[in-house]
Write a protein that holds these residues in place. Sequence first.
Motif, PDB file in Angstrom:
ATOM      1  N   GLU A 117      -6.232  -0.883   5.308  1.00  0.00           N
ATOM      2  CA  GLU A 117      -6.094  -1.685   4.084  1.00  0.00           C
ATOM      3  C   GLU A 117      -5.329  -2.976   4.358  1.00  0.00           C
ATOM      4  O   GLU A 117      -5.710  -4.041   3.886  1.00  0.00           O
ATOM      5  CB  GLU A 117      -5.409  -0.875   2.973  1.00  0.00           C
ATOM      6  CG  GLU A 117      -6.213   0.303   2.462  1.00  0.00           C
ATOM      7  CD  GLU A 117      -7.538  -0.097   1.799  1.00  0.00           C
ATOM      8  OE1 GLU A 117      -7.653  -1.260   1.361  1.00  0.00           O
ATOM      9  OE2 GLU A 117      -8.453   0.741   1.753  1.00  0.00           O
ATOM     10  N   ASN A 156      -6.740  -6.849   4.189  1.00  0.00           N
ATOM     11  CA  ASN A 156      -6.117  -7.883   3.353  1.00  0.00           C
ATOM     12  C   ASN A 156      -5.851  -9.145   4.165  1.00  0.00           C
ATOM     13  O   ASN A 156      -6.039 -10.264   3.691  1.00  0.00           O
ATOM     14  CB  ASN A 156      -4.801  -7.367   2.768  1.00  0.00           C
ATOM     15  CG  ASN A 156      -5.033  -6.490   1.540  1.00  0.00           C
ATOM     16  OD1 ASN A 156      -6.129  -6.455   1.000  1.00  0.00           O
ATOM     17  ND2 ASN A 156      -3.991  -5.786   1.119  1.00  0.00           N
ATOM     18  N   LYS A 208      -9.457 -11.229  -6.017  1.00  0.00           N
ATOM     19  CA  LYS A 208     -10.796 -11.323  -5.423  1.00  0.00           C
ATOM     20  C   LYS A 208     -11.950 -11.220  -6.417  1.00  0.00           C
ATOM     21  O   LYS A 208     -13.046 -11.680  -6.128  1.00  0.00           O
ATOM     22  CB  LYS A 208     -10.917 -10.280  -4.314  1.00  0.00           C
ATOM     23  CG  LYS A 208      -9.862 -10.556  -3.224  1.00  0.00           C
ATOM     24  CD  LYS A 208      -9.731  -9.490  -2.180  1.00  0.00           C
ATOM     25  CE  LYS A 208      -8.440  -9.724  -1.390  1.00  0.00           C
ATOM     26  NZ  LYS A 208      -8.171  -8.666  -0.419  1.00  0.00           N
ATOM     27  N   GLY A 215     -11.756  -6.379   0.326  1.00  0.00           N
ATOM     28  CA  GLY A 215     -11.101  -5.713  -0.809  1.00  0.00           C
ATOM     29  C   GLY A 215     -11.612  -6.308  -2.104  1.00  0.00           C
ATOM     30  O   GLY A 215     -12.162  -7.404  -2.127  1.00  0.00           O
ATOM     31  N   ALA A 248      -5.063  -1.158  -3.320  1.00  0.00           N
ATOM     32  CA  ALA A 248      -4.533  -0.717  -2.022  1.00  0.00           C
ATOM     33  C   ALA A 248      -3.008  -0.875  -1.965  1.00  0.00           C
ATOM     34  O   ALA A 248      -2.286   0.086  -1.671  1.00  0.00           O
ATOM     35  CB  ALA A 248      -5.200  -1.482  -0.889  1.00  0.00           C
TER      36      ALA A 248
HETATM   37 MG    MG Z   1      -7.022  -4.975  -0.163  1.00  0.00          MG
END
Ligand code: MG
Length: 602
Positions: free
Chosen positions: A30, A34, A80, A94, A99
């Motif tokens: 994760e 990112n 996002k 993501g 997360a």
């Molecule tokens: Mg993420």
Amino acid sequence: MGQIVVLDRNMVNMIAAGEVIERPASVVKELMENSIDAGATRITVSIEDGGRKLISVADNGGGMDGEDLAAAFEPHATSKIKTSSDLRGISTLGFRGEALASIASVAQVRAVSRTRSDAGGNCVEIDCGDKGSISPCSADVGTTIQVRDLFYKLPARRKFLKTANTEMGHITERFTRIALANRDLDMTLTHNGREVYKLVGGQSLRQRIAELFSSEISENLLDIESSEKGLHIYALLGKPVISRTTSKFQYIFLNGQFIRDKFISHAIKEAYRGILEPDRVGVVFLFIQMPYEDYDVNVHPTKIEVRFYNANLVHSQILGCLREKLLGTNLDIDAKLPATAAAKAGQGDAVAARERSQKIADAMAEFFKKHRPVQTQQQFGPTSKKSFGAVGSTGLQTTERRTGVAVPAFGAGEKKFLQIHDSFIVTQTDDGFVIIDQHALHERIIYEDLCRRIRESKLESQKLLIPESFEVTDAQTDALQTNAELIEKLGIELVPFGPKTVAIQAFPTLLSKAAPLDFVQDLLDLLTDKDLSLDAERLLDEVLNMAACKAAIKAGQKLTMSEIEKLLADKEKTEYASRCPHGRPTTIKFSISDLEKQFKRT
Ligand SMILES: [Mg+2]
Ligand SMILES: Nc1ncnc2c1ncn2[C@@H]1O[C@H](COP(=O)(O)OP(=O)(O)OP(=O)(O)O)[C@@H](O)[C@H]1O
């Protein structure tokens, strides 16, 4: 009454974390994703004690200002996506905004970040969901997130973690997947201060594979690139010599995201059919690029599965281009001296033949034990007085008698070949020599010829003097209808003969020694066996395979010079000649330079 309470936010996050954060490796994945979404070109991952003690991911991406840093750890906080329409066509790794909130609810987290436009950085600490205030600190542009003591307030889950080595293995695997898909990035992984990988950005896929796996793997890969109907495929395909017993070495990426997909796995398996033995699996690095709108990434908590809107297109295109490449490549094995490599490839990891394959193999073996194909003179007749005359382009009519003329010594005259132990043929090539397994090669030649004939028409059959009739159940009638084409291709002619009765009118010459009634009934049993779920194509393949095996020259059979010449000439004309129909090698190459090295001449 009053039993039901709405859980507080921390509890909700802890529960949600269970889906996303399974173990330290999930945290690494994760955080690295990112960093990539933040446009980093350098990622440094530092692990202590298999990730139980510390997971730190530092990047030089766009960073977050103080306000965003405070928001980033809130559940459902993401930069996002904004509206539901953004869910169709997600281009970032993501998008759910869960997360960081999940990670911070089950560990002690410290995050430091600085944007390019800010003069200084900001820092925040969260202890199992308990967030401190944002404070300024000195920092380089980018983000560093440190995760300590994962699951320390959840003893049941912490107990579930395996040894540091095992957890580190999972972390390395996640790192590897991301490193394969992001070759522009500088990436470092350390464990307890020791460097595991230090990868330089801009490497080719082959270079990265050499560093992450081994040079043996990277040197035995075939390049493929194809672009059609909006689907771009780039792949490195493992030659049979580096095949494995599990699919662990199949790396499939969709727009840079590692995925597992049953359609794609099936396409890969089919592409290798007949090239690998049934219990071996090809090494594959496959990169698919397609419009984000053509699949749904929001179907699995860790995004490892996606749903293709047109899975058939994906399947057929991958199968087509992989198989074309494997078909068009000479896969003769390079010998490795001293002779350990071939043996190793054979033994490999413990061979765990897949259950279904084994079941089918057993059922087929049983079937053919009863119904042996015969070798008639007009077929391949290796046991007849005629020479075996492979059923290649020159046909079966070779009439030359076995002369018993001994094969000359290696290199005598112009004939540069030799039969050894009546089983192998050694022949000189431009840069060395090859050893050919005469049975395996002949099997492939006959098999391909049978396939060609069947593609063109059907197997030769003969009419029965008295048609044999038998009763059929409804399920068998269905199977007869579904597999009508297969039955016809095999040269079996069946006609209705009253209600629920069928008569056999013609039967393949190849099987003339078998009892037609028994054979057809057993064939129907195989086709209606739900456990086997054998399709017509596979059954036909098995029948041809078996026929080729029975008809091919055997190991231990002395060959005349012209027979060897014919075999070698047919090898040149036959597709897939490097492997027998069961996927075993027919040919091993030795180069002069290898020999010179072994004899210390260079
Ligand atoms: Mg993420
Ligand atoms: N390394 C980073 N650099 C810059 N911004 C980051 C970084 N990590 C996280 N962020 C910001 O924090 C937000 C939340 O991150 P988080 O991983 O929780 O959610 P996400 O990536 O949007 O979605 P997902 O839950 O699917 O990963 C991101 O949308 C991003 O704006």
